[in-house]
Design an enzyme around this catalytic site. Structure first.
Site, PDB file in Angstrom:
ATOM      1  N   GLU A 314       0.837  -1.208   0.000  1.00  0.00           N
ATOM      2  CA  GLU A 314       0.000   0.000   0.000  1.00  0.00           C
ATOM      3  C   GLU A 314       0.874   1.261   0.000  1.00  0.00           C
ATOM      4  OE1 GLU A 314      -4.019  -1.425   2.198  1.00  0.00           O
ATOM      5  OE2 GLU A 314      -2.411  -0.803   3.539  1.00  0.00           O
ATOM      6  N   CYS A 407     -11.181   0.262   6.777  1.00  0.00           N
ATOM      7  CA  CYS A 407     -10.685   1.580   7.167  1.00  0.00           C
ATOM      8  C   CYS A 407     -11.259   2.693   6.299  1.00  0.00           C
ATOM      9  CB  CYS A 407      -9.160   1.606   7.118  1.00  0.00           C
ATOM     10  SG  CYS A 407      -8.454   1.116   5.527  1.00  0.00           S
TER      11      CYS A 407
END
Length: 646
Positions: A314, A407
């Protein structure tokens, strides 16, 4: 003379000590247009549904376990599930201050807020510690898994939620809960003997502590935030599987030359850098923030404002490593960029930060949620191939109701719920309107209080009308941002043309404004065909389509029977705008010229050096482009932003 009061009822508050050239406005309200609709859906659909989603996913169950109110196993192995509750709670806080919140829904949200606060009080330990993952799965173990444990990260989101609820005026004790957590952090960490000299593997606590300092006046919170920033880059975290750059522990912040590692971690950290600078005046922090922002934008930012090229970690890739099919561009990373950029805009007053805010808001961020507010996407690609094979993973290219790692959805909720604070800013000299949204904003200036009413159908129409609703009988400045993509603009005051040249991205009008005065700005919304930087190897020979702040894309849904891999764009052909209720989301769509190449059937996919024979065989076809943020709202299928031109 009394000290000036802190300014700002949103996520950032300016104290008398804050080194801001531009400060938060006194109040703001979005009343119409695209963003009012997105906020309505967030208010009426997304946030209320999240209560059920968080219960179904086990987030509340895990807190119940920590409180001793429930039996069973801990749900989900991820250590940061509490933070999803806190981000949702922050959204609730901002919504409770929204005058458009219907009374029955307001009562429901207050009941949910009170129930959540009661649960947190029950789960919090006597010394202030609160983290369901460690209280249930690793009882007695604290702050020893700083690399992956996310304890300080969760604490940061709790603090930000508490600040939001407190500023909304509906706090049932959440700020007291957060202060007990923050006090424990202050007493536990530091270089003093007997304390833990450590940092969290996921930045977040830094900016949260600064905001808690602004809310309470407690200097200890600011000092501990500065400590955490200073200790990055000293090898306090292990290498891990991605190296220390993954959590920005490879070099001290002030010496860093490039953004690296996990994109959200990096930009939450830099938001903290900007916050600590604003309260301390440490110029070395400001220089680092400016340098790293510039490097990120020049070499590691997608056309949509998205950031993060790597799926596995990420993370940011190398300079100009910006592949379309594998563009990660996590929705949370777009939000982190907006939060960092807003702080840099306030610190410097430079329009370039507002330019990236606009690009990211309308594209990289807005694409993260579906038009109906019920589905989300984790990674935001700039291309989905024909015959793409999904994996069913959170990071796949499909909109879903919730994620195993959720998230992004509550992060979207909290930004949309507080968006009115990202439109206008004030200074002693006057008011700066940096985003064009229908609504009303009130600001304090040295001359007195100013109220502006904005009417626009931006981004579909380029007319922005600003009415001075209230003004002091003295001179003050109205500053209007001219987007970097706008070559020529026109301006009038009360119907009379004004010859005003933009300086550093701002049109500045200084005069004694009478209430009722109308300023009209005309922005050109011509279609632009954008070429990539030639150093982005994957995009050579391609172009993207933009109109105003919007990036456009082609979707398979608009091209039945055509493989998007076979399409060639003709930038020389006229582009035609189309609008109306029949278009997706009521958006302005574009008709473009293009060609369709024969799809190869042979065993060897490589042709001649020039491709001339292939071009001669291409069939002319019309193309339809839709705003990037609307993609994926119809049937699953291919999509692309960058299209070959030869």
């Amino acid at each position: 003379m009394s000290e000036p009061s802190p300014v700002g009822s949103g996520p950032i508050r300016a104290t008398p000590a804050s080194r801001y050239l531009l400060r938060p406005v006194t109040s703001g309200r979005i009343t119409g247009g695209l963003w009012a609709e997105r906020r309505r859906i967030n208010r009426e659909v997304s946030v209320p549904e999240a209560w059920d989603r968080l219960h179904e996913a086990g987030n509340f169950h895990d807190l119940e376990l920590a409180a001793g109110r429930s039996d069973g196993a801990y749900v989900n192995e991820l250590p940061f599930l509490d933070s999803d509750v806190y981000k949702w709670l922050e959204a609730v806080g901002w919504l409770l201050a929204d005058p458009d919140l219907a009374a029955p829904l307001a009562e429901r949200l207050r009941d949910q807020l009170a129930a959540t606060a009661e649960l947190l009080v029950a789960a919090q330990q006597s010394d202030g510690y609160l983290n369901s993952h460690f209280q249930v799965r690793f009882p007695g173990e604290r702050f020893v898994q700083l690399d992956w444990g996310h304890e300080l990260y969760c604490a940061g989101h709790l603090i930000q939620a508490a600040v939001a609820v407190h500023r909304a005026g509906g706090d049932p004790g959440v700020l007291a809960i957060a202060r007990r957590v923050a006090d424990l952090v202050v007493d536990t960490f530091g270089t003093e003997e007997g304390r833990i000299d450590g940092i969290c593997g996921h930045a977040e606590i830094e900016t949260a502590l600064v905001e808690l300092h602004r809310e309470t006046g407690d200097e200890r919170y600011l000092a501990r935030a500065a400590y955490f920033l200073d200790r990055h880059g000293h090898g306090l975290l292990p290498d891990g599987r991605f190296g220390r750059q993954y959590w920005q522990d490879h070099t001290p912040i002030r010496e860093a030359e490039a953004v690296t590692g996990h994109a959200v971690r990096q930009l939450y950290l830099l938001a903290g850098v900007a916050d600590v600078y604003a309260e301390t005046g440490d110029e070395s922090l400001r220089r680092a923030a400016e340098r790293l922002w510039a490097e990120m934008v020049a070499t590691k930012t997608y056309l949509t404002g998205g950031i993060g090229a790597h799926h596995s970690d990420e993370a940011f890739g190398d300079p100009y490593e910006l592949p379309s099919e594998r563009s990660y561009c996590e929705t949370c990373a777009a939000i982190a960029s907006i939060m960092f950029g807003q702080r840099m805009l306030m610190i410097t007053g430079e329009a370039k930060y507002a330019d990236l805010l606009e690009r990211t808001l309308y594209n990289g961020f807005l694409a993260g949620t579906s038009l109906d507010g019920q589905r989300y996407i984790y990674a935001n690609p700039l291309q989905v191939r024909d015959d793409h094979v999904g994996t069913g993973h959170d990071q796949d290219y499909a909109r879903v109701p919730w994620f195993h790692c959720a998230c992004c959805p509550p992060n979207v909720m909290r930004l949309l719920a507080s968006l009115e604070h990202y439109v206008a800013l004030s200074a002693d000299a006057g008011v700066a309107l940096h985003q064009y949204v229908t609504g009303r904003w009130t600001a304090a200036t040295a001359a007195g209080e100013v109220a502006l009413e904005v009417t626009t159908d931006y981004p579909w129409d380029g007319t922005v009308r600003v009415t001075v609703a209230d003004a002091p009988a003295a001179e003050w400045e109205l500053a209007l941002r001219v987007p970097s993509w706008a070559d020529e603009v026109s301006l009038s005051v009360d119907g009379e043309p004004v010859d005003a040249a933009a300086v550093d991205g701002w049109l500045r009008l200084t005069r004694s404004w009478a209430p009722g005065a109308v300023v009209e700005l005309q922005l050109p919304l011509d279609v632009r065909f954008t070429a990539p930087d030639p150093r982005v190897d994957a995009l050579r020979g391609s172009a993207a389509v933009e109109r105003g702040p919007l990036v456009y894309c082609l979707e398979g849904a608009d091209h039945p029977g055509t493989r998007l891999d076979d399409v060639v764009l003709d930038p020389a052909a006229a582009a035609v705008d189309q609008a109306g209720p029949e278009t997706i989301g009521g958006a302005v769509t574009l008709r473009l010229g293009g060609r369709r190449r024969p799809h190869p059937v042979g065993w060897w996919p490589y042709g001649s050096a020039t491709g001339a024979d292939e071009d001669r065989a291409a069939e002319p076809i019309p193309l339809v482009a839709v705003p990037y943020f609307t993609w994926g709202n119809r049937e699953p299928g291919p999509m692309r932003v960058w299209v070959p031109t030869s």
